[in-house]
Design an enzyme around this catalytic site. Structure first.
Site, mmCIF file in Angstrom:
data_model
loop_
_atom_site.group_PDB
_atom_site.id
_atom_site.type_symbol
_atom_site.label_atom_id
_atom_site.label_comp_id
_atom_site.label_asym_id
_atom_site.label_seq_id
_atom_site.Cartn_x
_atom_site.Cartn_y
_atom_site.Cartn_z
ATOM 1 N N ASP A 19 0.841 -1.201 0.000
ATOM 2 C CA ASP A 19 0.000 0.000 0.000
ATOM 3 C C ASP A 19 0.877 1.253 0.000
ATOM 4 O O ASP A 19 0.590 2.229 -0.697
ATOM 5 C CB ASP A 19 -0.912 -0.015 1.227
ATOM 6 C CG ASP A 19 -1.599 -1.356 1.366
ATOM 7 O OD1 ASP A 19 -2.336 -1.725 0.441
ATOM 8 O OD2 ASP A 19 -1.351 -2.061 2.362
ATOM 9 N N HIS A 74 -4.724 -3.259 6.068
ATOM 10 C CA HIS A 74 -4.512 -3.536 4.630
ATOM 11 C C HIS A 74 -5.870 -3.914 4.039
ATOM 12 O O HIS A 74 -6.200 -5.085 3.849
ATOM 13 C CB HIS A 74 -3.493 -4.672 4.472
ATOM 14 C CG HIS A 74 -3.331 -5.117 3.047
ATOM 15 N ND1 HIS A 74 -2.912 -4.286 2.034
ATOM 16 C CD2 HIS A 74 -3.548 -6.320 2.462
ATOM 17 C CE1 HIS A 74 -2.882 -4.951 0.903
ATOM 18 N NE2 HIS A 74 -3.267 -6.184 1.134
HETATM 19 P P1 NAD Z 1 -1.578 -18.741 -4.119
HETATM 20 O O1 NAD Z 1 -2.891 -19.446 -4.003
HETATM 21 O O2 NAD Z 1 -0.933 -18.612 -5.442
HETATM 22 O O3 NAD Z 1 -0.519 -19.454 -3.173
HETATM 23 C C1 NAD Z 1 -0.810 -19.737 -1.849
HETATM 24 C C2 NAD Z 1 0.060 -20.906 -1.445
HETATM 25 O O4 NAD Z 1 -0.119 -21.106 -0.056
HETATM 26 C C3 NAD Z 1 -0.335 -22.224 -2.148
HETATM 27 O O5 NAD Z 1 0.835 -22.855 -2.657
HETATM 28 C C4 NAD Z 1 -0.979 -23.032 -1.029
HETATM 29 O O6 NAD Z 1 -0.782 -24.430 -1.193
HETATM 30 C C5 NAD Z 1 -0.217 -22.489 0.161
HETATM 31 N N1 NAD Z 1 -0.850 -22.717 1.446
HETATM 32 C C6 NAD Z 1 -2.167 -22.686 1.759
HETATM 33 N N2 NAD Z 1 -2.342 -22.987 3.051
HETATM 34 C C7 NAD Z 1 -1.102 -23.184 3.576
HETATM 35 C C8 NAD Z 1 -0.639 -23.535 4.863
HETATM 36 N N3 NAD Z 1 -1.471 -23.772 5.869
HETATM 37 N N4 NAD Z 1 0.696 -23.633 5.030
HETATM 38 C C9 NAD Z 1 1.552 -23.421 4.026
HETATM 39 N N5 NAD Z 1 1.168 -23.122 2.774
HETATM 40 C C10 NAD Z 1 -0.154 -23.002 2.566
HETATM 41 O O7 NAD Z 1 -1.767 -17.328 -3.415
HETATM 42 P P2 NAD Z 1 -0.835 -16.032 -3.534
HETATM 43 O O8 NAD Z 1 -1.294 -15.227 -4.695
HETATM 44 O O9 NAD Z 1 0.590 -16.432 -3.441
HETATM 45 O O10 NAD Z 1 -1.306 -15.227 -2.245
HETATM 46 C C11 NAD Z 1 -1.031 -15.713 -0.952
HETATM 47 C C12 NAD Z 1 -1.676 -14.804 0.092
HETATM 48 O O11 NAD Z 1 -1.088 -13.500 0.060
HETATM 49 C C13 NAD Z 1 -3.180 -14.580 -0.097
HETATM 50 O O12 NAD Z 1 -3.823 -14.597 1.180
HETATM 51 C C14 NAD Z 1 -3.251 -13.186 -0.686
HETATM 52 O O13 NAD Z 1 -4.502 -12.574 -0.455
HETATM 53 C C15 NAD Z 1 -2.133 -12.524 0.083
HETATM 54 N N6 NAD Z 1 -1.618 -11.250 -0.455
HETATM 55 C C16 NAD Z 1 -1.334 -10.267 0.446
HETATM 56 C C17 NAD Z 1 -0.822 -9.051 0.017
HETATM 57 C C18 NAD Z 1 -0.534 -7.947 0.986
HETATM 58 O O14 NAD Z 1 -0.229 -6.818 0.560
HETATM 59 N N7 NAD Z 1 -0.577 -8.174 2.306
HETATM 60 C C19 NAD Z 1 -0.575 -8.867 -1.348
HETATM 61 C C20 NAD Z 1 -0.863 -9.882 -2.247
HETATM 62 C C21 NAD Z 1 -1.396 -11.089 -1.772
HETATM 63 C C1 LMR Z 2 -3.324 -6.725 -2.750
HETATM 64 O O1 LMR Z 2 -3.497 -5.681 -2.117
HETATM 65 O O2 LMR Z 2 -2.985 -6.712 -3.950
HETATM 66 C C2 LMR Z 2 -3.483 -8.049 -2.047
HETATM 67 O O3 LMR Z 2 -3.873 -7.882 -0.719
HETATM 68 C C3 LMR Z 2 -4.368 -8.995 -2.774
HETATM 69 C C4 LMR Z 2 -5.820 -8.595 -2.618
HETATM 70 O O4 LMR Z 2 -6.621 -9.451 -2.238
HETATM 71 O O5 LMR Z 2 -6.139 -7.435 -2.902
#
Ligand code: NAD
Ligand code: LMR
Length: 326
Positions: free
Chosen positions: A159, A187
């Site tokens: 952000d 967030h």
């Molecule tokens: P994704 O589905 O591509 O990958 C998630 C991975 O986590 C998968 O490989 C899955 O098998 C694994 N997983 C699920 N449960 C698990 C557990 N208990 N232990 C270990 N691994 C586990 O998802 P992604 O696009 O990589 O996103 C992951 C997370 O990050 C999501 O919750 C998404 O919303 C979040 N995210 C946060 C931000 C932020 O700014 N905070 C930004 C982008 C994404």
């Molecule tokens: C983002 O801000 O891009 C991540 O938190 C993914 C989402 O769910 O928006």
């Protein structure tokens, strides 16, 4: 060369995992003088894909990558970890808010908080990326009573980076010349991207932009809803920019922010009217492996209202996980 640093990454077979691991192994996280040991965690059903990622990491022949090992057990992956980047969890799809993920993801962070408590280094630095990131970090912190609270942080850096980039675009000032942007709170779309103290090449940003209506009516919601805009465009949530932000967050925490403000979700100390322990985005500076919240920022009525709004949402999320934490 420095002593190798053990970095645990969860969700390592996922899309953010694929964008972050190669950069960590390349030295982007801890510097070109620090070897890394990667402990990668993912679910049992993702181990085959994870092994493919490890094959690719090995094929890069990164000079800094000392070793890399997969696991489906947090107690193995977090053993002696210096840094833990908690990504693994379900991402949201179109039309969902991040807090809709709480039911699916909260338990993960309870289990992983306990495992960190039991096996990680006592000064482990934990960054929670998995959504809803603030409340998941709060759950992990509360599940790890033997670790200092300040070891736990949530990612507001994406952000923050979005807030800076959009100011750069509007003002014409280069990103590198923009300082003192602050993103407060959760967030989520309630976050408050505060440009009141921001400067562009030393001049006050509100004066450079000189368009309060743009700031209040366009900018704030554009920063807050950028994640949804990316999901809408890509059909998947942000990955490379999320990985980049996670690297920025941990790198600055470990190596210092050189006096620059960076936004981090950290447990509140009661300042700015935020009750203690709420995992709240605030501007920080980092030095000698520690972050310090920026104190004494004056809050006008508008800012107080925005901070209260995002705080209310975090308190609701906290209430929703109270039973889980009993
Ligand atoms: P994704 O589905 O591509 O990958 C998630 C991975 O986590 C998968 O490989 C899955 O098998 C694994 N997983 C699920 N449960 C698990 C557990 N208990 N232990 C270990 N691994 C586990 O998802 P992604 O696009 O990589 O996103 C992951 C997370 O990050 C999501 O919750 C998404 O919303 C979040 N995210 C946060 C931000 C932020 O700014 N905070 C930004 C982008 C994404
Ligand atoms: C983002 O801000 O891009 C991540 O938190 C993914 C989402 O769910 O928006």
């Amino acid at each position: 060369m420095k002593t190798p640093v053990r970095v645990a990454v969860t969700g390592a077979a996922g899309q953010i995992g694929y964008a972050i691991l190669f950069r960590i192994a390349n030295g982007d996280l801890l510097g070109k003088d620090t070897p890394v040991i990667l402990n990668l965690l993912d679910l049992p059903q993702a181990q085959k894909a994870l092994n493919g990622v490890i094959m690719e990491l090995n094929d890069c022949a990164f000079p800094l990558l000392q070793s890399v090992s997969p696991s489906d057990d947090p107690r193995v992956a977090f053993k002696d970890a210096d840094i833990a980047i908690l990504i693994g969890s379900r991402p949201r799809g179109p039309g969902m808010e991040r807090r809709d993920l709480l039911a699916a993801n909260a338990e993960i962070f309870k289990v992983q908080g306990k495992a960190l408590n039991d096996v990680a280094k006592r000064d482990v630095k934990v960054l929670v990326v998995g959504n809803p990131a603030n409340t998941n970090a709060y759950i992990a912190m509360k599940s790890a009573p033997d670790l200092p609270k300040e070891n736990f942080t949530a990612m507001l850096r994406l952000d923050h980076n979005r807030a800076v980039s959009m100011l750069a675009e509007k003002s014409g000032v280069a990103v590198k010349d923009i300082e003192k942007v602050a993103v407060w709170g959760n967030h989520s779309p309630t976050m408050y991207a505060d440009y009141r103290n921001a400067t562009g090449a030393g001049k006050p940003m509100p004066e450079i932009i000189n368009d309060e209506a743009w700031y209040k009516d366009t900018y704030l919601s554009a920063v807050g809803k950028r994640g949804a805009a990316i999901i809408e465009a890509r059909g998947l949530s942000s990955a490379a920019s999320a990985a980049n932000a996670a690297i920025d967050h941990v790198r600055d925490w470990v190596l210092g922010s050189n006096g620059r403000w960076v936004s981090m979700g950290i447990p509140s100390d009661g300042d700015y009217g935020v009750p203690e322990d709420v995992m709240f985005g605030v501007p920080c500076t980092c030095e000698n492996g520690k972050y310090t919240r920026v104190k004494g920022i004056e809050m006008d009525e508008f800012s107080k209202g925005r901070v209260q709004h995002t705080l209310n949402e975090l308190l609701e999320e906290q209430a929703a996980v109270a039973d889980l934490l009993k």
